[in-house]
Design a protein around this motif. Structure first.
Motif, PDB file in Angstrom:
ATOM      1  N   UNK A  32      14.723 -16.776  -4.316  1.00 19.08           N
ATOM      2  CA  UNK A  32      15.125 -15.561  -5.025  1.00 19.08           C
ATOM      3  C   UNK A  32      14.720 -15.588  -6.493  1.00 19.08           C
ATOM      4  N   UNK A  33      14.900 -16.733  -7.144  1.00 16.33           N
ATOM      5  CA  UNK A  33      14.516 -16.863  -8.552  1.00 16.33           C
ATOM      6  C   UNK A  33      13.002 -16.740  -8.691  1.00 16.33           C
ATOM      7  N   UNK A  34      12.248 -17.305  -7.753  1.00 14.90           N
ATOM      8  CA  UNK A  34      10.787 -17.174  -7.802  1.00 14.90           C
ATOM      9  C   UNK A  34      10.361 -15.713  -7.656  1.00 14.90           C
ATOM     10  N   UNK A  35      11.045 -14.965  -6.791  1.00 11.40           N
ATOM     11  CA  UNK A  35      10.735 -13.535  -6.653  1.00 11.40           C
ATOM     12  C   UNK A  35      10.996 -12.804  -7.966  1.00 11.40           C
ATOM     13  N   UNK A  36      12.131 -13.091  -8.594  1.00  8.56           N
ATOM     14  CA  UNK A  36      12.460 -12.457  -9.872  1.00  8.56           C
ATOM     15  C   UNK A  36      11.449 -12.842 -10.949  1.00  8.56           C
ATOM     16  N   UNK A  37      11.081 -14.124 -10.962  1.00  7.23           N
ATOM     17  CA  UNK A  37      10.114 -14.596 -11.961  1.00  7.23           C
ATOM     18  C   UNK A  37       8.762 -13.929 -11.758  1.00  7.23           C
ATOM     19  N   UNK A  38       8.304 -13.845 -10.513  1.00  6.37           N
ATOM     20  CA  UNK A  38       7.018 -13.213 -10.229  1.00  6.37           C
ATOM     21  C   UNK A  38       7.039 -11.722 -10.553  1.00  6.37           C
ATOM     22  N   UNK A  39       8.155 -11.065 -10.268  1.00  4.32           N
ATOM     23  CA  UNK A  39       8.278  -9.640 -10.573  1.00  4.32           C
ATOM     24  C   UNK A  39       8.232  -9.413 -12.081  1.00  4.32           C
ATOM     25  N   UNK A  40       8.915 -10.260 -12.827  1.00  8.93           N
ATOM     26  CA  UNK A  40       8.913 -10.145 -14.277  1.00  8.93           C
ATOM     27  C   UNK A  40       7.515 -10.415 -14.835  1.00  8.93           C
ATOM     28  N   UNK A  41       6.846 -11.422 -14.299  1.00  9.90           N
ATOM     29  CA  UNK A  41       5.491 -11.737 -14.748  1.00  9.90           C
ATOM     30  C   UNK A  41       4.524 -10.604 -14.413  1.00  9.90           C
ATOM     31  N   UNK A  42       4.657 -10.027 -13.231  1.00  9.16           N
ATOM     32  CA  UNK A  42       3.804  -8.908 -12.838  1.00  9.16           C
ATOM     33  C   UNK A  42       4.012  -7.713 -13.782  1.00  9.16           C
ATOM     34  N   UNK A  43       5.254  -7.429 -14.125  1.00  7.71           N
ATOM     35  CA  UNK A  43       5.541  -6.356 -15.073  1.00  7.71           C
ATOM     36  C   UNK A  43       4.943  -6.647 -16.438  1.00  7.71           C
ATOM     37  N   UNK A  44       5.029  -7.893 -16.861  1.00 12.48           N
ATOM     38  CA  UNK A  44       4.464  -8.304 -18.141  1.00 12.48           C
ATOM     39  C   UNK A  44       2.952  -8.134 -18.153  1.00 12.48           C
ATOM     40  N   UNK A  45       2.301  -8.535 -17.083  1.00 12.08           N
ATOM     41  CA  UNK A  45       0.841  -8.400 -16.975  1.00 12.08           C
ATOM     42  C   UNK A  45       0.438  -6.926 -16.937  1.00 12.08           C
ATOM     43  N   UNK A  46       1.182  -6.117 -16.194  1.00  8.00           N
ATOM     44  CA  UNK A  46       0.854  -4.689 -16.082  1.00  8.00           C
ATOM     45  C   UNK A  46       0.980  -3.984 -17.432  1.00  8.00           C
ATOM     46  N   UNK A  47       2.061  -4.252 -18.156  1.00 12.65           N
ATOM     47  CA  UNK A  47       2.244  -3.615 -19.454  1.00 12.65           C
ATOM     48  C   UNK A  47       1.209  -4.156 -20.448  1.00 12.65           C
ATOM     49  N   UNK A  48       0.897  -5.451 -20.351  1.00 14.82           N
ATOM     50  CA  UNK A  48      -0.136  -6.026 -21.223  1.00 14.82           C
ATOM     51  C   UNK A  48      -1.498  -5.404 -20.973  1.00 14.82           C
ATOM     52  N   UNK A  49      -1.847  -5.191 -19.705  1.00 13.92           N
ATOM     53  CA  UNK A  49      -3.122  -4.547 -19.373  1.00 13.92           C
ATOM     54  C   UNK A  49      -3.142  -3.101 -19.873  1.00 13.92           C
ATOM     55  N   UNK A  50      -2.024  -2.405 -19.745  1.00 13.82           N
ATOM     56  CA  UNK A  50      -1.944  -1.030 -20.243  1.00 13.82           C
ATOM     57  C   UNK A  50      -2.104  -0.989 -21.757  1.00 13.82           C
ATOM     58  N   UNK A  51      -1.449  -1.916 -22.434  1.00 14.31           N
ATOM     59  CA  UNK A  51      -1.555  -1.977 -23.887  1.00 14.31           C
ATOM     60  C   UNK A  51      -2.998  -2.261 -24.307  1.00 14.31           C
ATOM     61  N   UNK A  52      -3.654  -3.171 -23.627  1.00 16.03           N
ATOM     62  CA  UNK A  52      -5.054  -3.490 -23.924  1.00 16.03           C
ATOM     63  C   UNK A  52      -5.937  -2.265 -23.736  1.00 16.03           C
ATOM     64  N   UNK A  53      -5.732  -1.546 -22.645  1.00 20.53           N
ATOM     65  CA  UNK A  53      -6.515  -0.343 -22.385  1.00 20.53           C
ATOM     66  C   UNK A  53      -6.293   0.713 -23.467  1.00 20.53           C
ATOM     67  N   UNK A  54      -5.057   0.881 -23.878  1.00 20.42           N
ATOM     68  CA  UNK A  54      -4.743   1.874 -24.907  1.00 20.42           C
ATOM     69  C   UNK A  54      -5.394   1.492 -26.239  1.00 20.42           C
ATOM     70  N   UNK A  55      -5.359   0.213 -26.590  1.00 16.41           N
ATOM     71  CA  UNK A  55      -5.997  -0.230 -27.829  1.00 16.41           C
ATOM     72  C   UNK A  55      -7.500  -0.004 -27.753  1.00 16.41           C
ATOM     73  N   UNK A  56      -8.108  -0.298 -26.608  1.00 19.20           N
ATOM     74  CA  UNK A  56      -9.544  -0.072 -26.450  1.00 19.20           C
ATOM     75  C   UNK A  56      -9.890   1.417 -26.568  1.00 19.20           C
ATOM     76  N   UNK A  57      -9.070   2.270 -25.986  1.00 18.95           N
ATOM     77  CA  UNK A  57      -9.288   3.717 -26.099  1.00 18.95           C
ATOM     78  C   UNK A  57      -9.186   4.135 -27.566  1.00 18.95           C
ATOM     79  N   UNK A  58      -8.171   3.624 -28.261  1.00 18.02           N
ATOM     80  CA  UNK A  58      -7.988   3.991 -29.666  1.00 18.02           C
ATOM     81  C   UNK A  58      -9.165   3.528 -30.524  1.00 18.02           C
TER      82      UNK A  58
END
Length: 197
Positions: A32-58
């Motif tokens: 269960x903790x591994x699922x939570x950790x992976x979900x949190x990491x996936x969210x972190x990666x997704x938001x990081x990729x979005x932020x990178x894309x937005x900076x590149x667009x800007x």
């Protein structure tokens, strides 16, 4: 004697407390903790990729309106705040170690639950509002030369999507996460209580 037999039957009918297997509980908690950790990491990666894309667009997209820069700035700030918060959540959940003192383990898991409640609570609405404002300002670049009907359809579609995410999808996702954490805490507290008896 009849009273004694009645009393004895009442005692015998009491449900037996099932002793939890330490190995089974620890396996379930670790999974269960591994699922939570992976979900949190996936969210972190997704938001990081979005932020990178937005900076590149800007940086590299030709922009004609000042409001577009303001919208991109709102997105960058809101995504950066989410990244900082999720990094804290990830650090909290990834420091859990099965060799920790059980009370400290439970305390860390409760801290993670509290941090996620902060993230998924009122902050989520601020974040959704900031992303919406950013989108409206950013989309001015593309919608300003379109018809009024297109603009109304675009913004109406966005508001419907936002309402769906905020009032339906958010509840389901947060409820599932809270149930998962509560189940882990419940198992650990039962196991801890078993050793205190």
């Amino acid at each position: 004697m009849k009273d004694f037999n009645d009393l004895l039957s009442v005692w015998q009918e009491q449900p037996k407390l099932v002793k939890l297997s330490v190995e089974d509980v620890l396996k379930q908690v670790k999974k269960g903790v591994n699922k939570l950790k992976n979900k949190t990491l996936l969210g972190l990666v997704a938001v990081g990729a979005s932020l990178t894309l937005i900076v590149l667009v800007a940086l590299f997209m030709p922009i004609h309106h000042t409001l577009t820069y303001v919208g991109l700035g709102v997105w960058i700030i809101s995504f950066a705040i989410v990244i900082v918060m999720q990094m804290g959540d990830y650090k909290t959940i990834s420091t859990l170690d099965a060799t920790m003192d059980p009370a400290a383990y439970i305390s860390h898991l409760k801290l993670y639950k509290k941090r996620r409640a902060l993230m998924n609570g009122r902050f989520y609405y601020y974040y959704a509002l900031a992303v919406s404002i950013g989108l409206m300002l950013y989309s001015n670049e593309f919608t300003s030369h379109n018809s009024t009907v297109f603009m109304v359809d675009f913004y109406t579609g966005w508001l419907v999507y936002l309402a769906f995410v905020l009032f339906y999808l958010k509840k389901k996702l947060i409820e599932r996460e809270n149930n998962r954490i509560a189940e882990l805490l419940n198992k650990l507290e039962k196991l801890q209580g078993q050793f205190e008896e």
